[in-house]
Every structure is written in structure tokens, then in C-alpha cells.
Write an enzyme that holds these catalytic residues in place. Sequence first.
Site, PDB file in Angstrom:
ATOM      1  N   TYR A   1       0.839  -1.209   0.000  1.00  0.00           N
ATOM      2  CA  TYR A   1       0.000   0.000   0.000  1.00  0.00           C
ATOM      3  C   TYR A   1       0.867   1.250   0.000  1.00  0.00           C
ATOM      4  O   TYR A   1       2.042   1.221   0.362  1.00  0.00           O
ATOM      5  CB  TYR A   1      -0.950   0.005   1.197  1.00  0.00           C
ATOM      6  N   CYS A   2       0.256   2.361  -0.436  1.00  0.00           N
ATOM      7  CA  CYS A   2       0.904   3.683  -0.382  1.00  0.00           C
ATOM      8  C   CYS A   2      -0.211   4.717  -0.237  1.00  0.00           C
ATOM      9  O   CYS A   2      -1.353   4.368   0.025  1.00  0.00           O
ATOM     10  CB  CYS A   2       1.748   3.932  -1.629  1.00  0.00           C
ATOM     11  N   THR A   3       0.110   5.987  -0.420  1.00  0.00           N
ATOM     12  CA  THR A   3      -0.858   7.062  -0.142  1.00  0.00           C
ATOM     13  C   THR A   3      -2.109   6.987  -1.012  1.00  0.00           C
ATOM     14  O   THR A   3      -3.223   6.942  -0.515  1.00  0.00           O
ATOM     15  CB  THR A   3      -0.190   8.431  -0.357  1.00  0.00           C
TER      16      THR A   3
END
Length: 458
Positions: A324-326
Site C-alpha cells: 500500500y501507499c498514499t
Amino acid sequence: MDSNNTPCSEFMDLDLDTSASNINGSKQEKQLSAPQRRYYSFCRRKSFAAFVASKADGGESWCCCGETFKEHAAIHKHVAKTHDSEVKQLTQATYKHLLSQLEEDPEAQQQNQHDVKPVDISAWIPDISHISKEELQSGSGTVLLYYCYCLVEDPHIICEWQKALCEALHLTGKVRVATEGINGTVGGSNVATSLYINAMCSHPVFKMDREDFKTSDGGAECFTGLRVGVYKEIVPMGVNPDVISYKLAGVHLEPDEFHKQVEALLAKGDLCNDTVLLDCRNFYESKIGQFTQCLAPNIRKFSYFPDYVDQNLELFREKKVLMYCTGGIRCERGSAYLCSKNVCKEVYQLKGGIHKYLERFPEGFYRGKLFVFDERYTISSNQDVISDCRYCGLPWDHYELCSTQFCCQLVLSCPSCRQNGHTACCPTCQTKGQTSTDPRHKEECECTDGRPRIPQDV
Ligand SMILES: [Zn+2]
Ligand SMILES: [Zn+2]
Ligand SMILES: [Zn+2]
Ligand SMILES: [Zn+2]
């Protein structure tokens, strides 16, 4: 924008409009936008403090122009009165330095000035003649975050169109265009950002719909001006998109599905050794907010991610990886890179990133704040504070820039520690701030020395 790539500072995407880098005094200063003025006055405060500090004679007094000053107020008054032009010079040097720190790697940026064939872009600018300037600019506002991977035949035309569109709608922010797609974050009034979404969704090159935009409270004041440019990659991973294409990315999981997967992982606890929950953001982002029990690499920019993978391959061997990331964009190519290593059992990525996850699960498994690359620094959905004050160790997650001249690192220092003078990123930098005004001494302190470029987590 959901990443950053300025080479030498810890906090790389501080949003300064580089067009203001040649300001020469108060007249031009008045022409700066409000956020630019805030940075400028921040630099002036730093410079003033540095100038005063350079006059300290080691004891409790200051020596300047052959005079000795015993009182803080007295030396301040003297410097303000007598050394205004020197402080101004120092301020401008600091400001320029800060700007240059924030410039992107020129190699990554493709020539913007190549021959743009005259193409009529007006067809893709919405008719806003019936909307008053008032309506476009005032009222509550929004910040949009989005990306779209697709084939852009002529990014320079899209770039021109984006500039015209954002200017017409009084939007600020950053937009990266490349042949692999578009990535942007823009702020403005609710009316303007809604028109922007419509324009994006109706453009034939981008097959986007409203759901692809992440929204949060904010506005034009969240950015220092508008930066639109053509780059090699829409998110700077530092790997040629022709070699590692977004097309090789891991499988997208909707927030609901991702939530279930994390739930299952947490339920198994220590027994779960076949799954890795991987945060592919930078260390200062995961420090103040992350998924429970994730692996958070200690990297300071996304272009180190491929090296991190290379040097920690065993961590991922035969594993199911949940990434996951922003907003999801870094995972697209980050997961593609990981997949290209052929060591994982499966690779999944959170669709829409933490942004979309928090819309669905504000009190879910993501705890703490979400770091964003604009003046807000963070947005929050739950009340948890997962990081500590650098100096006293009490819970604190509000970032500020280091107070030392030429240092661009972010510091977590609580109000009472700030009151006690702990305003720099570390004690070394604090001391340096009182003795040196030399730009060459930038960012050589405990913070940078202590961190390996590519951490070994295996
Ligand atoms: Zn003096
Ligand atoms: Zn503290
Ligand atoms: Zn510092
Ligand atoms: Zn430091």
C-alpha cells in the site's frame, strides 16, 4: 502528489514555486503568493536568528560592531537596525537554497521547451463564462489527488492543456505528465475542483471517472502556485517505464478486500509468516501513520525502493505481499518491480491507497495520520498518535521544518520541547544552527549520518 524526488533533502517535496527563486527584495516579495511569503518569512526568521547567533561571544552576551550586548532584546534591536541588508542577503540565500533543494532531478525532467505543435487545446477547457470569478475562487475548498496510467502520445500538449485548465479554474498544485500517464494533486474551491474532475473525465486520453479522484478538505492555499511539467515517469521510481511498466503491476484489491486480508493476517498473529504487509512510502510518512504490523522500509525517497527490494529479496521469497501507499500510484510500479523479481508467491496492492481505505474504514487497521505532500503535511481520520517527540519521547506527530539554516529535514518536537529551544532536527543540527551560516554545512547531522541509504531488513 503521491511521491517526491528531490535528491538531497529529507523532506523532498516541500512545495515551493521555483519561479520565485530570483526575488531580490521587498518589492518582489510583495508579489509572492501567500504560501511563498510564509516560506520567505520563515527563511527570514531563520536568517535573523543565525545572524544573531553568529555574534554570540560564547558567554551570555553578543559582540557586534565593537559593542557588547548583554540582553537578547538589545542585540536583536541592533541587528534589526544596523544589519538589515545583511540579513536580507542571508534570507535570500536561504530561500534560494531551499528552492534548489526542492528542485527535481533535472535528468528526470524531460525538455519542456521542445517544439510543441500548435494544437487547439481550448476544446478541452470547460466553458466557465457563466461562473463568476467569485464562485470559482471562494467558498470551502478541496484538494484532489489522482493518477491515470495510460498511453499519452504527446505529453507536451497535455501539459499545455493542464496549465491552461488549472489557470482558468484558479487551481494550484502539481501535475506530472509522461507518456505513461498523468499524476496530479491540485487545490481550489469546491466548484473549481469539481469542474476540473469533469474536464479530466471527459478527456478522451484519460479513461477516468469521479471515483478515481481522492478528495480531502483544503484549497488553493495548500500549494505554493502551480507546477505542471513533462517527465519520464509520473512517479519517480528511477526505472525506465519501458523496462518496468505499470502493466506488470500486482493485483488490485478494493479497500474491503484489503481490510479482510489484513484482518486475517492480524488474527494469525506471529503464526502468520507467509504474508508481508508492505508500506512502500518513505520513512517519515510511515512514521506518523501506518497499517498495524506492516513492514515499513527506512527509505527517504521512492527511487530507493527498487534497491531496497534488491537488497532484501529474501524477505519476499515465497510470500504473499500486500502493498500500500498514499493514493495507490507508487504501488503500481513498485509492485511491478517486485513482481519482476519472480520471488513472491502473490503480489497485491491496495486500490486507491490509504486515501480510499480511510474513506471506507476511518477506524480500521490504518492508525495515525496520513502524510500528504502539501502545506497541510497530514490529514487524519482517527485520533491515534503513533510517533513520539524527538526530544522528550511523548506522543507527538506534528511535523515542522528544522529551524537550522539550510536544513530541510522535518522534525517532531512537541510544544514544550520547542519552548525549551529544541527546534532543530537533532542536537547536532541545533548547535550547528547557532554557529554556522555556511550553506555547505547543510544536512550533515545525526539524522542523515545514522540512516543507511538502503536499509537491510532481511
Ligand atoms: Zn553590528
Ligand atoms: Zn517533547
Ligand atoms: Zn536540521
Ligand atoms: Zn539532524
